[in-house]
Design a protein around this motif. Structure first.
Motif, PDB file in Angstrom:
ATOM      1  N   ASP A 245       0.838  -1.199   0.000  1.00  0.00           N
ATOM      2  CA  ASP A 245       0.000   0.000   0.000  1.00  0.00           C
ATOM      3  C   ASP A 245       0.873   1.249   0.000  1.00  0.00           C
ATOM      4  N   GLY A 246       0.235   2.415   0.203  1.00  0.00           N
ATOM      5  CA  GLY A 246       0.959   3.668   0.127  1.00  0.00           C
ATOM      6  C   GLY A 246       2.014   3.846   1.192  1.00  0.00           C
ATOM      7  N   GLU A 247       1.929   3.066   2.272  1.00  0.00           N
ATOM      8  CA  GLU A 247       2.920   3.155   3.344  1.00  0.00           C
ATOM      9  C   GLU A 247       3.961   2.043   3.264  1.00  0.00           C
ATOM     10  N   GLY A 248       3.899   1.258   2.200  1.00  0.00           N
ATOM     11  CA  GLY A 248       4.884   0.197   2.016  1.00  0.00           C
ATOM     12  C   GLY A 248       4.530  -1.102   2.696  1.00  0.00           C
ATOM     13  N   ASN A 249       3.307  -1.199   3.245  1.00  0.00           N
ATOM     14  CA  ASN A 249       2.900  -2.425   3.916  1.00  0.00           C
ATOM     15  C   ASN A 249       2.308  -3.407   2.915  1.00  0.00           C
ATOM     16  N   ALA A 250       2.646  -4.679   3.085  1.00  0.00           N
ATOM     17  CA  ALA A 250       2.104  -5.703   2.199  1.00  0.00           C
ATOM     18  C   ALA A 250       0.598  -5.829   2.420  1.00  0.00           C
ATOM     19  N   LEU A 251      -0.126  -6.050   1.331  1.00  0.00           N
ATOM     20  CA  LEU A 251      -1.576  -6.234   1.440  1.00  0.00           C
ATOM     21  C   LEU A 251      -1.883  -7.565   2.114  1.00  0.00           C
ATOM     22  N   LEU A 252      -3.077  -7.632   2.690  1.00  0.00           N
ATOM     23  CA  LEU A 252      -3.468  -8.828   3.422  1.00  0.00           C
ATOM     24  C   LEU A 252      -4.200  -9.800   2.510  1.00  0.00           C
ATOM     25  N   ASP A 253      -4.010 -11.085   2.790  1.00  0.00           N
ATOM     26  CA  ASP A 253      -4.743 -12.097   2.031  1.00  0.00           C
ATOM     27  C   ASP A 253      -6.134 -12.274   2.621  1.00  0.00           C
ATOM     28  N   LYS A 254      -6.885 -13.249   2.118  1.00  0.00           N
ATOM     29  CA  LYS A 254      -8.267 -13.421   2.562  1.00  0.00           C
ATOM     30  C   LYS A 254      -8.356 -13.867   4.017  1.00  0.00           C
ATOM     31  N   ASN A 255      -7.235 -14.364   4.562  1.00  0.00           N
ATOM     32  CA  ASN A 255      -7.215 -14.784   5.965  1.00  0.00           C
ATOM     33  C   ASN A 255      -6.747 -13.673   6.894  1.00  0.00           C
ATOM     34  N   GLY A 256      -6.408 -12.509   6.315  1.00  0.00           N
ATOM     35  CA  GLY A 256      -5.961 -11.390   7.131  1.00  0.00           C
ATOM     36  C   GLY A 256      -4.481 -11.378   7.392  1.00  0.00           C
ATOM     37  N   ASP A 257      -3.731 -12.240   6.715  1.00  0.00           N
ATOM     38  CA  ASP A 257      -2.280 -12.298   6.899  1.00  0.00           C
ATOM     39  C   ASP A 257      -1.591 -11.517   5.790  1.00  0.00           C
ATOM     40  N   PRO A 258      -0.455 -10.842   6.112  1.00  0.00           N
ATOM     41  CA  PRO A 258       0.272 -10.097   5.076  1.00  0.00           C
ATOM     42  C   PRO A 258       0.796 -11.038   3.995  1.00  0.00           C
ATOM     43  N   LEU A 259       0.627 -10.617   2.758  1.00  0.00           N
ATOM     44  CA  LEU A 259       1.117 -11.420   1.644  1.00  0.00           C
ATOM     45  C   LEU A 259       2.630 -11.268   1.525  1.00  0.00           C
ATOM     46  N   THR A 260       3.267 -12.338   1.168  1.00  0.00           N
ATOM     47  CA  THR A 260       4.694 -12.277   0.841  1.00  0.00           C
ATOM     48  C   THR A 260       4.825 -12.262  -0.681  1.00  0.00           C
ATOM     49  N   ALA A 261       6.025 -11.977  -1.158  1.00  0.00           N
ATOM     50  CA  ALA A 261       6.255 -11.994  -2.604  1.00  0.00           C
ATOM     51  C   ALA A 261       5.916 -13.373  -3.150  1.00  0.00           C
ATOM     52  N   GLN A 262       5.137 -13.416  -4.209  1.00  0.00           N
ATOM     53  CA  GLN A 262       4.704 -14.688  -4.789  1.00  0.00           C
ATOM     54  C   GLN A 262       5.129 -14.771  -6.243  1.00  0.00           C
ATOM     55  N   PRO A 263       5.278 -15.971  -6.752  1.00  0.00           N
ATOM     56  CA  PRO A 263       5.728 -16.110  -8.140  1.00  0.00           C
ATOM     57  C   PRO A 263       4.789 -15.379  -9.103  1.00  0.00           C
ATOM     58  N   TYR A 264       5.418 -14.685 -10.021  1.00  0.00           N
ATOM     59  CA  TYR A 264       4.632 -13.958 -11.018  1.00  0.00           C
ATOM     60  C   TYR A 264       4.229 -14.896 -12.139  1.00  0.00           C
ATOM     61  N   GLN A 265       2.907 -15.019 -12.324  1.00  0.00           N
ATOM     62  CA  GLN A 265       2.366 -15.855 -13.384  1.00  0.00           C
ATOM     63  C   GLN A 265       1.500 -14.980 -14.289  1.00  0.00           C
ATOM     64  N   PRO A 266       1.970 -14.651 -15.497  1.00  0.00           N
ATOM     65  CA  PRO A 266       1.171 -13.801 -16.390  1.00  0.00           C
ATOM     66  C   PRO A 266      -0.223 -14.376 -16.606  1.00  0.00           C
ATOM     67  N   GLY A 267      -1.217 -13.534 -16.480  1.00  0.00           N
ATOM     68  CA  GLY A 267      -2.599 -13.946 -16.701  1.00  0.00           C
ATOM     69  C   GLY A 267      -3.320 -14.419 -15.463  1.00  0.00           C
ATOM     70  N   GLU A 268      -2.560 -14.717 -14.360  1.00  0.00           N
ATOM     71  CA  GLU A 268      -3.202 -15.156 -13.128  1.00  0.00           C
ATOM     72  C   GLU A 268      -3.552 -13.963 -12.262  1.00  0.00           C
ATOM     73  N   SER A 269      -4.691 -14.042 -11.580  1.00  0.00           N
ATOM     74  CA  SER A 269      -5.184 -12.936 -10.765  1.00  0.00           C
ATOM     75  C   SER A 269      -4.525 -12.946  -9.390  1.00  0.00           C
ATOM     76  N   ILE A 270      -4.158 -11.751  -8.915  1.00  0.00           N
ATOM     77  CA  ILE A 270      -3.633 -11.575  -7.558  1.00  0.00           C
ATOM     78  C   ILE A 270      -4.757 -11.006  -6.707  1.00  0.00           C
ATOM     79  N   GLU A 271      -5.173 -11.735  -5.674  1.00  0.00           N
ATOM     80  CA  GLU A 271      -6.258 -11.306  -4.800  1.00  0.00           C
ATOM     81  C   GLU A 271      -5.659 -10.905  -3.460  1.00  0.00           C
ATOM     82  N   ALA A 272      -5.777  -9.589  -3.132  1.00  0.00           N
ATOM     83  CA  ALA A 272      -5.197  -9.121  -1.886  1.00  0.00           C
ATOM     84  C   ALA A 272      -5.771  -7.755  -1.530  1.00  0.00           C
ATOM     85  N   GLY A 273      -6.010  -7.540  -0.238  1.00  0.00           N
ATOM     86  CA  GLY A 273      -6.421  -6.226   0.250  1.00  0.00           C
ATOM     87  C   GLY A 273      -7.684  -5.688  -0.385  1.00  0.00           C
ATOM     88  N   GLY A 274      -8.596  -6.548  -0.784  1.00  0.00           N
ATOM     89  CA  GLY A 274      -9.821  -6.092  -1.426  1.00  0.00           C
ATOM     90  C   GLY A 274      -9.650  -5.766  -2.889  1.00  0.00           C
TER      91      GLY A 274
END
Length: 415
Positions: A245-274
């Motif tokens: 986000d704007g403060e440099g904090n990782a967005l949260l996943d659907k369980n409320g946990d901060p997301l870590t860097a995940q493999p980039y897969q072109p065409g796949e959706s990233i769901e985080a922080g709404g």
């Protein structure tokens, strides 16, 4: 009972006068073709005839409104067609400009040509109707709706009003589309965000990384959490992406946990922080993409002139860096969206014109029906009227003949 000579004369004169007046009225009806000229002729029919005439006058007013509305809407349709053509010409210019062999001077010439298209579109946006009113100003018809400042930005001065015209007792049709809708509400092909690619690393790529779609699923914290940053890390084949986000904090996943860097897969959706973000293309280590929404957490619409000015600004760069190529792909998508937007507005104008045509036919059928009923009550039956006139004339002539003979009789004629 005795009749005096004066009574005799007066009775016969009254009879002749009545027959003469009756003949005169019948001749008047024959000349006008109207049976019920006054309420005295037929009180019941006269009242119905008046109602039918009022209905016919009302239909005539609605027909005039339909003609006025058709003129207004056809003018708007013509303007929208021209605007659609200009958007297509702008896209053709951008396709032509994506040529690494072009010199800065040649690109500057293309930018001048694109600026000319923008001028034409601005003139169309400030078009007036036959009464001198601005078509796309909403209710502010005497105020020029679109004004351009020294930086080339165009702002809207009108409102969102839609003028309507009655074309039947319970039917109204809109005469205009407001300028904010036509030139300021182009659906954003990216979804709910604008994209800044200036953080992409240099170098030629077969297909630069770009945002295909970025939408807001939960807008609770979007306004305060933006801008969002997508940061890529790793080497070819092992690139990861982290959304903060704007403060440099990782967005949260659907369980409320901060997301870590995940493999980039072109065409796949990233769901985080709404958010739901879909990326395509080749990403490299240290690439950054920034997503921005407005203060309400939503930029689902773009302005036509904003898009065209962005295209013109792109022409001032080299055009061959990774960030410029990704932005170029976005511009083409936005120009397609502009053309599609004008087409949809023009289609709605066509629907309104079709509604006017349908209502015109309905009024024409109703006019024939009402006029036929009115004619049956008011119009003269000429065969019957001629017969009645002949009978009156015969009676009048007989009365005059008898009176002439009787008034000449005297006892002296028989002495």
């Amino acid at each position: 009972m005795r009749l005096s000579t004066s009574q005799f004369y007066q009775n016969n004169l009254n009879h002749i006068t009545n027959k003469s007046g009756q003949a005169s009225q019948q001749l008047d009806k024959l000349s006008s073709g109207v049976r019920v000229q006054t309420a005295a002729d037929d009180p019941v029919a006269a009242n119905s005839i008046l109602n039918y005439k009022q209905e016919l006058n009302k239909i005539a007013r609605y027909q005039n409104n339909i003609n006025l509305g058709e003129n207004r809407l056809r003018r708007e349709e013509s303007i929208l067609t021209s605007a659609e053509n200009i958007s297509q010409q702008a896209k053709e210019l951008m396709l032509k400009a994506n040529n690494g062999a072009y010199t800065p001077q040649e690109k500057a010439a293309l930018a001048d040509e694109l600026n000319s298209r923008i001028d034409e579109l601005l003139d169309l946006a400030n078009s007036r109707d036959e009464f001198g009113d601005y078509i796309f100003a909403g209710f502010q018809t005497d105020i020029e709706p679109f004004v351009r400042d020294s930086n080339g930005s165009v702002s809207y001065q009108g409102d969102a009003g839609q003028r309507e015209l009655a074309i039947s007792d319970n039917v109204k049709v809109g005469l205009n589309h407001d300028g904010q809708l036509v030139f300021g509400q182009v659906p954003n092909p990216k979804g709910d965000f604008t994209v800044d690619y200036s953080g992409l690393e240099g170098g030629v790529r077969e297909q630069g990384v770009m945002v295909e779609q970025a939408v807001i699923n939960d807008a609770t914290n979007v306004a305060t959490a933006q801008p969002y940053t997508l940061t890529f890390s790793g080497s070819a084949g092992e690139v990861k992406v982290l959304v903060t986000d704007g403060e440099g904090n990782a967005l949260l996943d659907k369980n409320g946990d901060p997301l870590t860097a995940q493999p980039y897969q072109p065409g796949e959706s990233i769901e985080a922080g709404g958010l739901s973000i879909t990326l395509t293309g080749e990403a490299k280590d240290k690439d950054k993409i920034i997503l921005n929404a407005n203060d309400t957490g939503d930029t689902g619409e773009r302005g036509v002139f904003e898009i065209l000015n962005r295209a013109k600004d792109w022409l001032s760069g080299e055009g061959n860096t990774a960030s410029e190529q990704s932005e170029y792909a976005d511009i083409l998508d936005e120009l397609d969206a502009v053309g599609g937007h004008f087409t949809r507005i023009r289609a709605d104008t066509g629907i309104r014109l079709q509604r006017l045509d349908n209502q015109r036919e309905t009024h024409a059928d109703m006019t024939l029906t009402v006029d036929k009923v009115r004619g049956g009550m008011e119009d003269l039956d000429f065969a019957q009227a001629v017969g009645e006139l002949n009978q009156t004339m015969v009676a009048l002539q007989a009365t005059q003949s008898v009176f002439g003979k009787l008034q000449g009789m005297s006892l002296f004629n028989y002495i």
